[in-house]
Design a protein around this motif. Structure first.
Motif, PDB file in Angstrom:
ATOM      1  N   GLY A  31      -4.100   6.491   3.784  1.00 29.10           N
ATOM      2  CA  GLY A  31      -3.977   7.607   4.705  1.00 29.10           C
ATOM      3  C   GLY A  31      -4.606   7.332   6.049  1.00 29.10           C
ATOM      4  O   GLY A  31      -5.191   6.269   6.292  1.00 29.10           O
ATOM      5  N   VAL A  32      -4.492   8.304   6.923  1.00 29.68           N
ATOM      6  CA  VAL A  32      -5.034   8.240   8.277  1.00 29.68           C
ATOM      7  C   VAL A  32      -6.394   8.928   8.265  1.00 29.68           C
ATOM      8  O   VAL A  32      -6.479  10.139   8.022  1.00 29.68           O
ATOM      9  CB  VAL A  32      -4.078   8.912   9.276  1.00 29.68           C
ATOM     10  N   GLU A  37      -8.895  14.360  14.444  1.00 31.05           N
ATOM     11  CA  GLU A  37      -9.146  14.018  15.847  1.00 31.05           C
ATOM     12  C   GLU A  37      -7.834  13.798  16.598  1.00 31.05           C
ATOM     13  O   GLU A  37      -7.678  14.206  17.745  1.00 31.05           O
ATOM     14  CB  GLU A  37     -10.030  12.773  15.958  1.00 31.05           C
ATOM     15  N   LEU A  38      -6.880  13.153  15.946  1.00 32.11           N
ATOM     16  CA  LEU A  38      -5.576  12.941  16.566  1.00 32.11           C
ATOM     17  C   LEU A  38      -4.875  14.268  16.828  1.00 32.11           C
ATOM     18  O   LEU A  38      -4.227  14.446  17.864  1.00 32.11           O
ATOM     19  CB  LEU A  38      -4.706  12.042  15.684  1.00 32.11           C
ATOM     20  N   ALA A  39      -4.996  15.210  15.911  1.00 31.66           N
ATOM     21  CA  ALA A  39      -4.374  16.523  16.082  1.00 31.66           C
ATOM     22  C   ALA A  39      -4.936  17.232  17.307  1.00 31.66           C
ATOM     23  O   ALA A  39      -4.187  17.826  18.095  1.00 31.66           O
ATOM     24  CB  ALA A  39      -4.581  17.376  14.833  1.00 31.66           C
ATOM     25  N   GLU A  40      -6.249  17.147  17.500  1.00 36.07           N
ATOM     26  CA  GLU A  40      -6.872  17.782  18.661  1.00 36.07           C
ATOM     27  C   GLU A  40      -6.403  17.148  19.961  1.00 36.07           C
ATOM     28  O   GLU A  40      -6.148  17.839  20.945  1.00 36.07           O
ATOM     29  CB  GLU A  40      -8.396  17.681  18.563  1.00 36.07           C
ATOM     30  N   ARG A  41      -6.301  15.830  19.964  1.00 33.56           N
ATOM     31  CA  ARG A  41      -5.949  15.118  21.182  1.00 33.56           C
ATOM     32  C   ARG A  41      -4.453  15.171  21.496  1.00 33.56           C
ATOM     33  O   ARG A  41      -4.057  15.330  22.642  1.00 33.56           O
ATOM     34  CB  ARG A  41      -6.415  13.664  21.098  1.00 33.56           C
ATOM     35  N   LEU A  47       1.203  14.755  17.209  1.00 35.57           N
ATOM     36  CA  LEU A  47       0.715  14.298  15.912  1.00 35.57           C
ATOM     37  C   LEU A  47       1.887  14.099  14.955  1.00 35.57           C
ATOM     38  O   LEU A  47       1.934  13.098  14.232  1.00 35.57           O
ATOM     39  CB  LEU A  47      -0.276  15.294  15.319  1.00 35.57           C
ATOM     40  N   HIS A  48       2.824  15.034  14.956  1.00 34.68           N
ATOM     41  CA  HIS A  48       3.992  14.914  14.086  1.00 34.68           C
ATOM     42  C   HIS A  48       4.752  13.622  14.379  1.00 34.68           C
ATOM     43  O   HIS A  48       5.122  12.888  13.453  1.00 34.68           O
ATOM     44  CB  HIS A  48       4.911  16.126  14.260  1.00 34.68           C
ATOM     45  N   GLU A  49       4.970  13.323  15.641  1.00 28.71           N
ATOM     46  CA  GLU A  49       5.685  12.099  16.018  1.00 28.71           C
ATOM     47  C   GLU A  49       4.920  10.857  15.566  1.00 28.71           C
ATOM     48  O   GLU A  49       5.491   9.937  14.977  1.00 28.71           O
ATOM     49  CB  GLU A  49       5.897  12.060  17.524  1.00 28.71           C
ATOM     50  N   GLU A 117      -6.836   5.753  21.198  1.00 29.37           N
ATOM     51  CA  GLU A 117      -7.043   5.537  19.769  1.00 29.37           C
ATOM     52  C   GLU A 117      -5.876   6.061  18.954  1.00 29.37           C
ATOM     53  O   GLU A 117      -5.440   7.187  19.116  1.00 29.37           O
ATOM     54  CB  GLU A 117      -8.326   6.227  19.322  1.00 29.37           C
ATOM     55  N   GLY A 118      -5.366   5.208  18.097  1.00 31.27           N
ATOM     56  CA  GLY A 118      -4.272   5.587  17.207  1.00 31.27           C
ATOM     57  C   GLY A 118      -4.807   5.883  15.823  1.00 31.27           C
ATOM     58  O   GLY A 118      -6.015   6.106  15.634  1.00 31.27           O
ATOM     59  N   PRO A 119      -3.926   5.873  14.842  1.00 30.84           N
ATOM     60  CA  PRO A 119      -4.358   6.173  13.476  1.00 30.84           C
ATOM     61  C   PRO A 119      -5.281   5.087  12.926  1.00 30.84           C
ATOM     62  O   PRO A 119      -5.027   3.896  13.105  1.00 30.84           O
ATOM     63  CB  PRO A 119      -3.051   6.242  12.687  1.00 30.84           C
ATOM     64  N   ILE A 120      -6.344   5.511  12.318  1.00 32.71           N
ATOM     65  CA  ILE A 120      -7.271   4.597  11.642  1.00 32.71           C
ATOM     66  C   ILE A 120      -6.977   4.716  10.152  1.00 32.71           C
ATOM     67  O   ILE A 120      -7.088   5.787   9.564  1.00 32.71           O
ATOM     68  CB  ILE A 120      -8.739   4.955  11.955  1.00 32.71           C
TER      69      ILE A 120
END
Length: 176
Positions: A31-32, A37-41, A47-49, A117-120
């Motif tokens: 998982g990510v 954090e990605l959702a906030e940014r 985020l969906h894309e 920053e992308g998915p970690i």
């Protein structure tokens, strides 16, 4: 055992379910780690894309190593190696898939600076007995698995830090 559902109204056969087949498989739970954090940014659409692209990329890597995606959620998935096609090196294939997913996520979604920053990725891998069920219809075959092997892969995933891939002792022995 095979169960046939009620035939379709147009006269064709309904879905076919195969329940309770015992298999020795490797479970990859991935998982990510930074989805919140990605959702906030990025906001919901961004985020969906990103998660859609991540899921497609992960499915490509899993398929490359002949695993199957068993369960998918927006920011994580569970894959099985050895459920559909059994290989002597299914544990190794799961580890290679996890490494490739982590590498591609890092390359595809930018470096790890604050702005880009992308998915970690984080993952847990476990090898052992599972009970596999399949349900097939006109469109696809869905796989389901239950057992301690799946639970331990989930626990390892939860314990993994950012960019970490935790493997169980049984997976380590199988890879050696």
């Amino acid at each position: 055992p095979i169960d046939r559902a009620t035939p379709k109204a147009h006269g064709g056969d309904g879905p076919i379910s195969i329940h309770g087949e015992r298999k020795h498989a490797t479970v990859l739970h991935c998982g990510v780690a930074n989805a919140a954090e990605l959702a906030e940014r990025l906001g919901p659409a961004g985020l969906h894309e990103l998660l859609t692209r991540f899921g497609e990329m992960a499915a490509d890597e899993i398929g490359r190593y002949e695993g199957i995606v068993r369960q998918r959620q927006p920011d994580e998935f569970v894959a099985l190696f050895g459920a559909r096609i059994v290989h002597e090196d299914d544990a190794r294939r799961a580890v290679l898939a996890a490494l490739a997913i982590r590498r591609r996520a890092s390359e595809s979604f930018g470096d790890r600076t604050t702005e880009t920053e992308g998915p970690i990725v984080r993952a847990g891998i476990n090898t052992g007995p599972v009970i596999v069920s399949r349900r097939a219809d006109d469109r696809s075959v869905e796989y389901y698995s239950v057992g301690d092997t799946t639970k331990v892969a989930d626990l390892l995933h939860q314990l993994a830090g950012p960019d970490a891939i935790l493997i169980s002792e049984s997976s380590r022995r199988a890879v050696e």
